[in-house]
Design a protein around this motif. Structure first.
Motif, short mmCIF file in Angstrom:
data_model
loop_
_atom_site.label_atom_id
_atom_site.label_comp_id
_atom_site.label_asym_id
_atom_site.label_seq_id
_atom_site.Cartn_x
_atom_site.Cartn_y
_atom_site.Cartn_z
N ALA A 33 0.90 -1.21 0.10
CA ALA A 33 -0.10 0.20 -0.23
C ALA A 33 0.67 1.10 0.19
N PHE A 56 -6.15 12.99 -1.69
CA PHE A 56 -5.47 11.97 -1.29
C PHE A 56 -5.73 10.56 -1.72
N VAL A 69 -4.85 6.12 -1.71
CA VAL A 69 -3.89 4.88 -1.41
C VAL A 69 -4.00 3.92 -2.51
N LYS A 97 -2.89 0.27 -3.90
CA LYS A 97 -2.45 -1.01 -3.49
C LYS A 97 -1.86 -2.03 -4.79
N VAL A 126 5.55 6.89 1.24
CA VAL A 126 5.07 6.14 2.45
C VAL A 126 4.33 4.85 2.01
N LYS A 159 3.37 0.66 3.22
CA LYS A 159 2.84 -0.27 4.09
C LYS A 159 2.70 -1.76 3.60
N VAL A 183 0.29 -4.75 3.52
CA VAL A 183 -0.83 -5.09 4.35
C VAL A 183 -1.30 -6.56 4.01
N LEU A 233 2.40 13.40 5.87
CA LEU A 233 2.29 12.08 6.56
C LEU A 233 3.64 11.47 7.17
N ALA A 234 3.66 11.16 8.11
CA ALA A 234 4.95 10.28 8.61
C ALA A 234 4.71 8.69 8.25
N GLU A 235 5.95 8.27 7.84
CA GLU A 235 5.99 6.63 7.57
C GLU A 235 4.99 5.96 8.87
N PHE A 289 1.14 5.55 9.01
CA PHE A 289 0.29 4.99 7.70
C PHE A 289 -0.03 3.46 8.03
N GLU A 290 -0.98 3.27 7.65
CA GLU A 290 -1.57 1.77 7.93
C GLU A 290 -1.90 0.91 6.76
N GLY A 291 -1.96 1.97 5.64
CA GLY A 291 -2.30 1.38 4.31
C GLY A 291 -3.77 1.36 3.95
N GLN A 292 -4.40 2.01 4.69
CA GLN A 292 -5.78 1.96 4.42
C GLN A 292 -6.25 3.66 4.30
N VAL A 293 -7.29 3.90 3.27
CA VAL A 293 -7.55 5.11 2.97
C VAL A 293 -8.47 5.68 4.11
N GLU A 294 -9.31 4.74 4.67
CA GLU A 294 -10.15 5.06 5.69
C GLU A 294 -9.47 5.72 6.95
N LEU A 324 -6.69 7.26 6.87
CA LEU A 324 -6.23 8.44 6.67
C LEU A 324 -7.41 9.66 7.00
N MET A 325 -8.47 9.26 6.25
CA MET A 325 -9.64 10.24 6.48
C MET A 325 -9.83 10.57 7.89
#
Lengths: 141, 430
Positions: A8, A43, A45, A47, A66, A68, A70, B373-375, B378-383, B385-386
């Motif tokens: 991601a 913005f 994401v 994948k 950045v 990650k 997943v 955003l910091a490394e 980020f958890e990989g999900q757009v939700e 980030l919102m």
């Protein structure tokens, strides 16, 4: 572990962003099997399901992005009517929510890519029902 | 840990006697040599002999930013042009700069105050000083350079930027303390992280003196975390020598302002009235030892307050609080007064966002806060980030009372400053 890893990456929502990422992955000699973009306002994401997720992450990080890894499930389903329904029905009957779902067909094989809250449990449930949950290595080339 | 224990711990009554003596001398000198002050004194009907106590300070005229510009280049000199030794100019302003002259005595005094300030934090001649402030017309680098040399430290005049070289110097010469702006400190922390350098493991850094821009407690912690060292806040302005005017001691409970060299007052910036100790207002300073260019009641435009409670370090010189903002940095958005520092405080306290930010004012009074955003955020999900974006918007709204747009950006997308950071861009069409 049978889980596959999605790469991601965080990106601004503007023209050229996907191209920027795919260029980095191409230069790192990484094959992309599948791509999904989720965006909201300024913005989004992206994948990727790729041949080497660790290396893809490093390549993107190196360019300042950045990223990650997943957890996801890749499930092979028969490419015929009702094939997908069997998977969905199995998860529903075990009250497992699908956070994200998508799929692709390659070499006459249908692959579902699922993101669920508890991948281990979902894998267990699906395997017990006889579904083939693919490992990273088993993904089609 | 004293550089000059006698003067740093001089009891208040003796300190005030010294201040009065020096104030009277300063007033006599400007009345005799500076036409600008002579005229001001005449307008106010005040004569040098009217200054009989420190309370008479308020009878003297203010000196402003505009007065320095109007008297550019040499109008405020109290010595002959030949007696000047060094010229500095003020930084970060438009049009003609402010010209600031130092005599030999002034250069030495400025270095002396820096030496006091460094030693107060535990610096000794064994330390290695890498100076990352801008050399040149700006006072920031040269004044601390001379101060550290006075102590006997090895001084590396690196200047700002070129982070690869900074890293090489820090590694090869085992730098133990650095002097830099908060914005460059944050950038350097990100740079080290990106290059796999763990400062605690790979470098000999122990302390950073961070100044030249106002910054918050939260930023200070981010710098300490990112660079693996102790951050000491410092206050200075070019009009008053530059750095070394007020520094934190090891207790880090406010900055000791060297009162044998400067008189300080806190006033209401609107009315000019003196405020009681402890109340926040504009810092006004009078030089007591300046030879080339003495300034009376200079309006710094910096907002702070004075701590009168004695410090456990034993110094009798009073402390000032961290600068809350600059009276001319204040933004008015939709009728609300906002200091950029309020926004910074919220951003720096939020995990998941990076160290660089920008406040953009656009259209009809719309505020957008851009933050990287910091490394780790980020958890990989757009939700997610919102959620982060909404959370920040709410926190900011609670702090500044208007609802801004929050825009999350990839790291490195905001401009990096190596000198003074430009945090506000005002493109409003009003």
């Amino acid at each position: 572990m049978n889980d596959v890893k999605l790469v991601a990456a965080f990106a601004e929502n503007k023209p050229g962003q996907v191209a920027h990422f795919t260029k980095i992955l191409a230069s790192a000699n990484i094959n992309i099997r599948w791509l999904a973009v989720a965006s909201t306002g300024p913005f989004g994401v992206m994948k990727f399901l790729v041949s080497d997720p660790e290396m893809a992450c490093q390549a993107l990080k190196h360019e300042g992005f950045v990223t990650k890894l997943v957890d996801a499930l890749a499930i092979e389903v028969p490419d015929k009517p009702g094939g997908l329904h069997a998977v969905a029905d199995c998860l529903a009957s075990h009250n497992i929510n699908l956070d994200n779902a998508s799929g692709f067909i390659t070499n006459n094989r249908a692959i579902m890519v699922l993101e669920v809250p508890d991948a281990a449990r979902a894998r267990d449930v699906l395997q017990k029902q006889g579904f083939r949950v693919l490992t990273q290595m088993e993904l089609p080339v | 840990m004293f550089w000059d224990q006698k003067i740093e711990t001089l009891e208040r009554a003796a300190l005030e006697r010294l201040q009065l003596k020096r104030l009277q001398e300063t007033v006599r000198r400007v009345a005799a040599h500076v036409p600008f002050y002579r005229q001001k004194f005449a307008e106010l009907g005040v004569k040098p002999e009217d200054i009989r106590s420190l309370a008479d300070l308020r009878r003297l005229p203010f000196t402003t930013n505009a007065d320095l510009r109007d008297n550019y280049p040499t109008g405020l000199l109290a010595v002959s042009y030949d007696a000047t030794l060094r010229l500095h100019t003020s930084s970060g302003t438009t049009g003609k700069p402010k010209a600031l002259f130092f005599s030999r005595q002034d250069v030495d005094n400025a270095a002396e105050l820096c030496a006091r300030s460094f030693v107060m934090t535990g610096i000794t001649q064994k330390d290695v000083f890498q100076n990352m402030m801008t050399y040149g017309m700006f006072t920031g680098a040269l004044v601390t350079h001379y101060g550290a040399e006075k102590i006997g430290c090895l001084v590396i005049p690196a200047g700002p930027g070129n982070s690869e070289r900074q890293l090489m110097l820090m590694q090869d010469f085992r730098t133990t303390f650095i002097h830099l702006t908060p914005s460059y400190a944050l950038y350097l922390a990100t740079f080290l992280e990106k290059h796999g350098v763990d400062p605690r493991r790979d470098l000999a850094l122990r302390k950073a003196f961070v100044g030249a821009e106002a910054y918050t407690e939260e930023t200070c912690r981010k710098i300490e975390e990112g660079l693996g060292l102790d951050v000491y806040n410092s206050y200075g302005l070019s009009e008053m020598n530059g750095p070394g005017i007020a520094f934190e001691c090891v207790h880090k409970q406010g900055m000791h302002l060297w009162e044998d060299h400067f008189l300080l007052e806190i006033i209401d910036p609107q009315t000019g009235e003196l405020l009681p100790d402890g109340e926040a207002g504009e810092l006004v300073m009078t030089t007591l030892c300046r030879e080339a260019m003495p300034l009376l009641r200079y309006r710094t435009r910096d907002i702070t307050s004075i701590i009168t409670k004695p410090c456990s370090c034993g110094r009798t010189h009073r402390r000032m609080n961290r600068i809350a903002g600059r009276s001319d940095d204040m933004l008015i958005v939709r009728g609300v007064n906002i200091y950029p520092q309020q926004i910074e405080r919220v951003l720096m306290a939020q995990s998941g966002v990076g160290r660089n930010y920008l406040i953009a004012l656009e259209g009809l009074d719309e505020m957008t806060i851009k933050v990287e955003l910091a490394e780790a955020g980020f958890e990989g999900q757009v939700e997610q980030l919102m959620k982060l974006q909404n959370h920040l918007t709410e926190k900011l709204r609670a702090e500044i009372l208007i609802k801004p747009q929050v825009q999350l950006l990839p790291p490195g997308s905001l401009p990096v400053s190596e000198g003074k950071a430009k945090r506000v861009i005002d493109n409003r069409k009003m």
